[in-house]
Design a protein around this motif. Structure first.
Motif, PDB file in Angstrom:
ATOM      1  N   TYR A  61       0.849  -1.193   0.000  1.00  0.00           N
ATOM      2  CA  TYR A  61       0.000   0.000   0.000  1.00  0.00           C
ATOM      3  C   TYR A  61       0.881   1.237   0.000  1.00  0.00           C
ATOM      4  CZ  TYR A  61      -2.654   3.796   2.149  1.00  0.00           C
ATOM      5  OH  TYR A  61      -3.224   5.000   2.433  1.00  0.00           O
ATOM      6  N   ILE A  62       0.576   2.158  -0.923  1.00  0.00           N
ATOM      7  CA  ILE A  62       1.269   3.444  -0.962  1.00  0.00           C
ATOM      8  C   ILE A  62       0.228   4.534  -0.718  1.00  0.00           C
ATOM      9  CG2 ILE A  62       2.772   4.986  -2.295  1.00  0.00           C
ATOM     10  CD1 ILE A  62       3.994   2.194  -1.828  1.00  0.00           C
ATOM     11  N   ASP A  63       0.485   5.391   0.256  1.00  0.00           N
ATOM     12  CA  ASP A  63      -0.435   6.455   0.640  1.00  0.00           C
ATOM     13  C   ASP A  63      -0.209   7.673  -0.257  1.00  0.00           C
ATOM     14  OD1 ASP A  63      -1.894   8.468   1.864  1.00  0.00           O
ATOM     15  OD2 ASP A  63      -1.359   7.835   3.899  1.00  0.00           O
ATOM     16  N   GLY A  64      -1.194   7.975  -1.106  1.00  0.00           N
ATOM     17  CA  GLY A  64      -1.111   9.106  -2.024  1.00  0.00           C
ATOM     18  C   GLY A  64      -1.179  10.460  -1.344  1.00  0.00           C
ATOM     19  N   ARG A  65      -1.485  10.474  -0.038  1.00  0.00           N
ATOM     20  CA  ARG A  65      -1.463  11.740   0.700  1.00  0.00           C
ATOM     21  C   ARG A  65      -0.047  12.057   1.175  1.00  0.00           C
ATOM     22  NH1 ARG A  65      -6.380   9.375   3.866  1.00  0.00           N
ATOM     23  NH2 ARG A  65      -4.622   8.019   4.253  1.00  0.00           N
ATOM     24  N   LYS A  66       0.799  11.023   1.216  1.00  0.00           N
ATOM     25  CA  LYS A  66       2.175  11.224   1.698  1.00  0.00           C
ATOM     26  C   LYS A  66       3.204  11.189   0.569  1.00  0.00           C
ATOM     27  CE  LYS A  66       1.183   9.352   6.243  1.00  0.00           C
ATOM     28  NZ  LYS A  66       1.369   8.260   7.176  1.00  0.00           N
ATOM     29  N   ARG A  67       2.802  10.714  -0.599  1.00  0.00           N
ATOM     30  CA  ARG A  67       3.700  10.631  -1.755  1.00  0.00           C
ATOM     31  C   ARG A  67       3.005  11.210  -2.979  1.00  0.00           C
ATOM     32  NH1 ARG A  67       8.773   7.960  -0.620  1.00  0.00           N
ATOM     33  NH2 ARG A  67       8.409   6.997   1.384  1.00  0.00           N
ATOM     34  N   SER A  68       3.778  11.820  -3.863  1.00  0.00           N
ATOM     35  CA  SER A  68       3.203  12.326  -5.109  1.00  0.00           C
ATOM     36  C   SER A  68       2.841  11.139  -6.000  1.00  0.00           C
ATOM     37  CB  SER A  68       4.207  13.231  -5.828  1.00  0.00           C
ATOM     38  OG  SER A  68       5.286  12.444  -6.331  1.00  0.00           O
TER      39      SER A  68
END
Length: 170
Positions: A61-68
């Protein structure tokens, strides 16, 4: 009778591995099992039996709020490339995943329709995937981006819905 208490419980052959659960799963519809040695008089009555399709995947899971979005895609492409080069997915999930599933190597366990985010489920369930397939899922409305690995083939898992009834001893 106000002293009698009932509760509906679902026993699942994959999640519940106790002897009591095994006994209940082997009972027929309408059957009752009494437990006379419990502190209260207790019995379980099977009110429904089903075989439910379950799925099992692991994910990063990659958090789009923390990474572009650019970084999200770089990380996901890197995870897929490393997996295809022979890295274990569990190690990749521990390294890259941004949620609690990282501790389990990305394993989400067995799930069925209604257990996870509807868009995630839809893509896993409706996709034409087989064991060891790896793919991406985007859920932009919640800024969630995934790399998903199918770890098991779909399974029909037996479930028994029971009514647990307890009443005080006289």
């Amino acid at each position: 009778n106000n002293t009698v208490k009932g509760k509906v419980i679902v026993f699942n052959e994959e999640k519940h591995k106790t002897r009591m659960a095994e006994d209940i799963l082997n009972m027929g519809l309408g059957s009752k099992k009494y437990f006379k040695d419990a502190p209260q008089k207790t019995y379980y009555k099977v009110i429904e039996k089903n075989e439910i399709p379950y799925y099992r995947v692991s994910c990063v899971y990659i958090d789009g709020r923390k990474r572009s979005i650019k970084d999200v895609n770089i990380i996901r492409n890197q995870v897929i490339a490393k997996y295809q080069d022979g890295y274990r997915f569990t190690d990749l999930a521990k390294q890259f995943s941004m949620d609690n599933t990282a501790k389990q190597g990305g394993d989400l366990g067995w799930f069925t329709n209604g257990d996870l985010h509807p868009e995630f489920e839809r893509q896993v369930i409706e996709g034409d995937y087989r064991k060891d397939d790896i793919f991406k899922i985007d859920i932009p409305d919640i800024s969630a981006y995934y790399v998903v690995l199918i770890t098991h083939d779909k399974r029909l898992i037996q479930e028994s819905k029971v009514l647990k009834v307890t009443e005080p001893r006289k």
